[in-house]
Design a protein around this motif. Structure first.
Motif, PDB file in Angstrom:
ATOM      1  N   GLN A  59       0.777  -1.201  -0.080  1.00  0.00           N
ATOM      2  CA  GLN A  59       0.130   0.062   0.072  1.00  0.00           C
ATOM      3  C   GLN A  59       0.951   1.113   0.115  1.00  0.00           C
ATOM      4  OE1 GLN A  59      -3.067  -0.359  -0.530  1.00  0.00           O
ATOM      5  NE2 GLN A  59      -2.878  -2.659  -0.292  1.00  0.00           N
ATOM      6  N   ILE A  60       1.989   0.843   0.809  1.00  0.00           N
ATOM      7  CA  ILE A  60       2.924   2.699   0.750  1.00  0.00           C
ATOM      8  C   ILE A  60       3.780   2.459  -0.532  1.00  0.00           C
ATOM      9  CG2 ILE A  60       4.869   3.399   2.162  1.00  0.00           C
ATOM     10  CD1 ILE A  60       3.574   1.909   4.421  1.00  0.00           C
ATOM     11  N   GLU A  61       4.586   1.382  -0.754  1.00  0.00           N
ATOM     12  CA  GLU A  61       5.246   1.149  -2.032  1.00  0.00           C
ATOM     13  C   GLU A  61       4.561   1.422  -3.330  1.00  0.00           C
ATOM     14  OE1 GLU A  61       7.315  -2.295  -1.210  1.00  0.00           O
ATOM     15  OE2 GLU A  61       8.599  -1.520   0.413  1.00  0.00           O
ATOM     16  N   GLY A  62       3.499   0.400  -3.505  1.00  0.00           N
ATOM     17  CA  GLY A  62       2.930   0.383  -4.741  1.00  0.00           C
ATOM     18  C   GLY A  62       3.910  -0.601  -5.533  1.00  0.00           C
ATOM     19  N   PRO A  63       3.246  -0.641  -6.883  1.00  0.00           N
ATOM     20  CA  PRO A  63       3.807  -1.656  -7.772  1.00  0.00           C
ATOM     21  C   PRO A  63       5.101  -1.166  -8.462  1.00  0.00           C
ATOM     22  CG  PRO A  63       2.005  -0.496  -8.889  1.00  0.00           C
ATOM     23  CD  PRO A  63       2.053  -0.015  -7.458  1.00  0.00           C
ATOM     24  N   ALA A  64       5.945  -1.955  -9.078  1.00  0.00           N
ATOM     25  CA  ALA A  64       7.216  -1.483  -9.585  1.00  0.00           C
ATOM     26  C   ALA A  64       6.978  -0.363 -10.594  1.00  0.00           C
ATOM     27  CB  ALA A  64       7.913  -2.647 -10.289  1.00  0.00           C
ATOM     28  N   GLN A  65       8.048   0.464 -10.695  1.00  0.00           N
ATOM     29  CA  GLN A  65       8.009   1.669 -11.494  1.00  0.00           C
ATOM     30  C   GLN A  65       8.795   1.088 -12.785  1.00  0.00           C
ATOM     31  OE1 GLN A  65       5.822   4.390 -10.904  1.00  0.00           O
ATOM     32  NE2 GLN A  65       5.175   3.280  -9.204  1.00  0.00           N
ATOM     33  N   LEU A  66       8.159   0.719 -13.724  1.00  0.00           N
ATOM     34  CA  LEU A  66       8.752   0.106 -14.794  1.00  0.00           C
ATOM     35  C   LEU A  66       8.926   0.991 -15.977  1.00  0.00           C
ATOM     36  CD1 LEU A  66       7.140  -3.384 -14.909  1.00  0.00           C
ATOM     37  CD2 LEU A  66       9.439  -2.639 -13.953  1.00  0.00           C
ATOM     38  N   GLY A  67       8.442   2.204 -16.208  1.00  0.00           N
ATOM     39  CA  GLY A  67       8.550   3.276 -17.100  1.00  0.00           C
ATOM     40  C   GLY A  67       7.151   3.980 -17.392  1.00  0.00           C
ATOM     41  N   ASP A  68       7.142   4.561 -18.413  1.00  0.00           N
ATOM     42  CA  ASP A  68       6.225   5.457 -18.928  1.00  0.00           C
ATOM     43  C   ASP A  68       5.113   4.229 -19.448  1.00  0.00           C
ATOM     44  OD1 ASP A  68       4.269   7.241 -19.450  1.00  0.00           O
ATOM     45  OD2 ASP A  68       5.438   7.853 -21.357  1.00  0.00           O
ATOM     46  N   ARG A  69       3.757   4.484 -18.915  1.00  0.00           N
ATOM     47  CA  ARG A  69       2.654   3.592 -19.505  1.00  0.00           C
ATOM     48  C   ARG A  69       2.500   3.826 -21.279  1.00  0.00           C
ATOM     49  NH1 ARG A  69      -1.001   1.526 -15.617  1.00  0.00           N
ATOM     50  NH2 ARG A  69      -0.363   2.248 -13.229  1.00  0.00           N
ATOM     51  N   ASP A  70       2.629   5.072 -21.503  1.00  0.00           N
ATOM     52  CA  ASP A  70       2.385   5.202 -23.004  1.00  0.00           C
ATOM     53  C   ASP A  70       3.599   4.978 -23.799  1.00  0.00           C
ATOM     54  OD1 ASP A  70      -0.168   6.033 -22.383  1.00  0.00           O
ATOM     55  OD2 ASP A  70       0.501   7.942 -21.797  1.00  0.00           O
ATOM     56  N   GLU A  71       4.731   4.533 -23.150  1.00  0.00           N
ATOM     57  CA  GLU A  71       5.939   4.147 -24.277  1.00  0.00           C
ATOM     58  C   GLU A  71       5.696   3.345 -24.987  1.00  0.00           C
ATOM     59  OE1 GLU A  71      10.680   3.658 -23.213  1.00  0.00           O
ATOM     60  OE2 GLU A  71       9.381   3.878 -21.860  1.00  0.00           O
ATOM     61  N   PRO A  72       6.297   3.287 -26.029  1.00  0.00           N
ATOM     62  CA  PRO A  72       6.127   2.029 -27.221  1.00  0.00           C
ATOM     63  C   PRO A  72       6.902   0.685 -26.618  1.00  0.00           C
ATOM     64  CG  PRO A  72       6.909   3.743 -28.338  1.00  0.00           C
ATOM     65  CD  PRO A  72       6.545   4.192 -27.017  1.00  0.00           C
ATOM     66  N   ALA A  73       6.658  -0.455 -26.817  1.00  0.00           N
ATOM     67  CA  ALA A  73       7.653  -1.497 -26.717  1.00  0.00           C
ATOM     68  C   ALA A  73       9.038  -1.478 -27.383  1.00  0.00           C
ATOM     69  CB  ALA A  73       6.856  -2.870 -26.941  1.00  0.00           C
ATOM     70  N   TYR A  74      10.122  -2.101 -27.015  1.00  0.00           N
ATOM     71  CA  TYR A  74      11.058  -2.102 -27.403  1.00  0.00           C
ATOM     72  C   TYR A  74      11.130  -2.911 -28.707  1.00  0.00           C
ATOM     73  CZ  TYR A  74      16.293  -3.053 -28.371  1.00  0.00           C
ATOM     74  OH  TYR A  74      17.205  -3.187 -28.654  1.00  0.00           O
ATOM     75  N   VAL A  75      11.564  -2.551 -29.870  1.00  0.00           N
ATOM     76  CA  VAL A  75      11.589  -3.165 -31.008  1.00  0.00           C
ATOM     77  C   VAL A  75      13.176  -3.507 -31.217  1.00  0.00           C
ATOM     78  CG1 VAL A  75      11.393  -3.370 -33.365  1.00  0.00           C
ATOM     79  CG2 VAL A  75       9.569  -2.282 -32.050  1.00  0.00           C
ATOM     80  N   PRO A  76      13.858  -4.797 -31.261  1.00  0.00           N
ATOM     81  CA  PRO A  76      15.104  -4.926 -31.357  1.00  0.00           C
ATOM     82  C   PRO A  76      15.499  -4.650 -33.011  1.00  0.00           C
ATOM     83  CG  PRO A  76      14.142  -7.054 -31.199  1.00  0.00           C
ATOM     84  CD  PRO A  76      13.147  -5.876 -30.900  1.00  0.00           C
ATOM     85  N   PRO A  77      16.718  -3.981 -33.124  1.00  0.00           N
ATOM     86  CA  PRO A  77      17.238  -4.002 -34.583  1.00  0.00           C
ATOM     87  C   PRO A  77      17.315  -5.132 -35.351  1.00  0.00           C
ATOM     88  CG  PRO A  77      18.981  -3.571 -33.137  1.00  0.00           C
ATOM     89  CD  PRO A  77      17.915  -3.948 -32.082  1.00  0.00           C
ATOM     90  N   ALA A  78      17.115  -4.792 -36.647  1.00  0.00           N
ATOM     91  CA  ALA A  78      16.931  -6.193 -37.614  1.00  0.00           C
ATOM     92  C   ALA A  78      18.342  -6.636 -37.902  1.00  0.00           C
ATOM     93  CB  ALA A  78      16.435  -5.707 -38.802  1.00  0.00           C
ATOM     94  N   ASP A  79      19.364  -5.774 -37.891  1.00  0.00           N
ATOM     95  CA  ASP A  79      20.834  -6.380 -38.015  1.00  0.00           C
ATOM     96  C   ASP A  79      21.775  -5.762 -37.006  1.00  0.00           C
ATOM     97  OD1 ASP A  79      23.150  -7.344 -38.930  1.00  0.00           O
ATOM     98  OD2 ASP A  79      23.308  -5.799 -40.664  1.00  0.00           O
ATOM     99  N   PRO A  80      21.810  -6.146 -35.845  1.00  0.00           N
ATOM    100  CA  PRO A  80      22.590  -5.561 -34.505  1.00  0.00           C
ATOM    101  C   PRO A  80      24.092  -5.340 -34.775  1.00  0.00           C
ATOM    102  CG  PRO A  80      22.024  -7.671 -33.857  1.00  0.00           C
ATOM    103  CD  PRO A  80      21.232  -7.403 -35.365  1.00  0.00           C
ATOM    104  N   LYS A  81      24.427  -4.296 -34.524  1.00  0.00           N
ATOM    105  CA  LYS A  81      26.181  -4.007 -34.914  1.00  0.00           C
ATOM    106  C   LYS A  81      26.756  -3.961 -33.449  1.00  0.00           C
ATOM    107  CE  LYS A  81      25.240  -2.380 -38.893  1.00  0.00           C
ATOM    108  NZ  LYS A  81      25.681  -3.139 -39.986  1.00  0.00           N
ATOM    109  N   CYS A  82      28.293  -4.754 -33.756  1.00  0.00           N
ATOM    110  CA  CYS A  82      29.072  -5.176 -32.457  1.00  0.00           C
ATOM    111  C   CYS A  82      29.412  -3.613 -32.002  1.00  0.00           C
ATOM    112  CB  CYS A  82      30.126  -5.654 -32.865  1.00  0.00           C
ATOM    113  SG  CYS A  82      31.447  -5.978 -31.702  1.00  0.00           S
ATOM    114  N   PRO A  83      29.391  -3.651 -30.515  1.00  0.00           N
ATOM    115  CA  PRO A  83      29.635  -2.499 -29.771  1.00  0.00           C
ATOM    116  C   PRO A  83      31.172  -2.277 -29.719  1.00  0.00           C
ATOM    117  CG  PRO A  83      29.026  -3.992 -28.161  1.00  0.00           C
ATOM    118  CD  PRO A  83      28.640  -4.566 -29.452  1.00  0.00           C
ATOM    119  N   VAL A  84      32.152  -3.134 -30.144  1.00  0.00           N
ATOM    120  CA  VAL A  84      33.556  -2.985 -30.087  1.00  0.00           C
ATOM    121  C   VAL A  84      33.724  -2.829 -31.405  1.00  0.00           C
ATOM    122  CG1 VAL A  84      35.584  -4.212 -29.473  1.00  0.00           C
ATOM    123  CG2 VAL A  84      33.722  -4.899 -28.151  1.00  0.00           C
ATOM    124  N   CYS A  85      33.642  -3.394 -32.401  1.00  0.00           N
ATOM    125  CA  CYS A  85      34.082  -2.903 -33.836  1.00  0.00           C
ATOM    126  C   CYS A  85      33.122  -2.521 -34.831  1.00  0.00           C
ATOM    127  CB  CYS A  85      34.699  -4.386 -34.522  1.00  0.00           C
ATOM    128  SG  CYS A  85      33.478  -5.548 -34.756  1.00  0.00           S
TER     129      CYS A  85
END
Length: 111
Positions: A59-85
């Protein structure tokens, strides 16, 4: 008539006993809804002191704050790139060490 009187008395006694123990043919009273402090919690209906404490804290803490309710879902990139090279991850070699061991990524050699 004596047999009919004793049969009727036996039936009345049986129905009285059944009514006393809640097995009569009458309809049961509707169940009252459970009283909540402010709003429902995932711990409602769970027995025990731990669940009671969690119900109160929820009752005090409430549910977990996971972000904005109106934010669209994450869409992974079709061809991900390496963060190193910066090359496509399809060109990399991943060696999985197994349970308890780390996973290693080997970048392709520059051409």
């Amino acid at each position: 008539m004596g047999e009919q009187d004793s049969a009727a008395a036996g039936a009345a006694e049986t129905s009285e006993r059944a009514g006393r123990f809640g097995r009569a043919g009458r309809a049961k009273a509707p169940k009252r809804p459970k009283r909540h402090l402010w709003h429902k919690t995932p711990y409602d209906g769970v027995p025990g002191i731990y669940a009671a404490v969690q119900r109160f804290l929820y009752q005090i803490e409430g549910p977990a704050q996971l972000g904005d309710r109106d934010e669209p879902a994450y869409v992974p990139p079709a061809d991900p790139k390496c963060p190193v090279c910066g090359a496509s991850l399809d060109q990399h070699v991943f060696s999985r060490g197994g349970p308890g061991k780390s996973t290693h990524m080997k970048c392709p050699s520059p051409a």
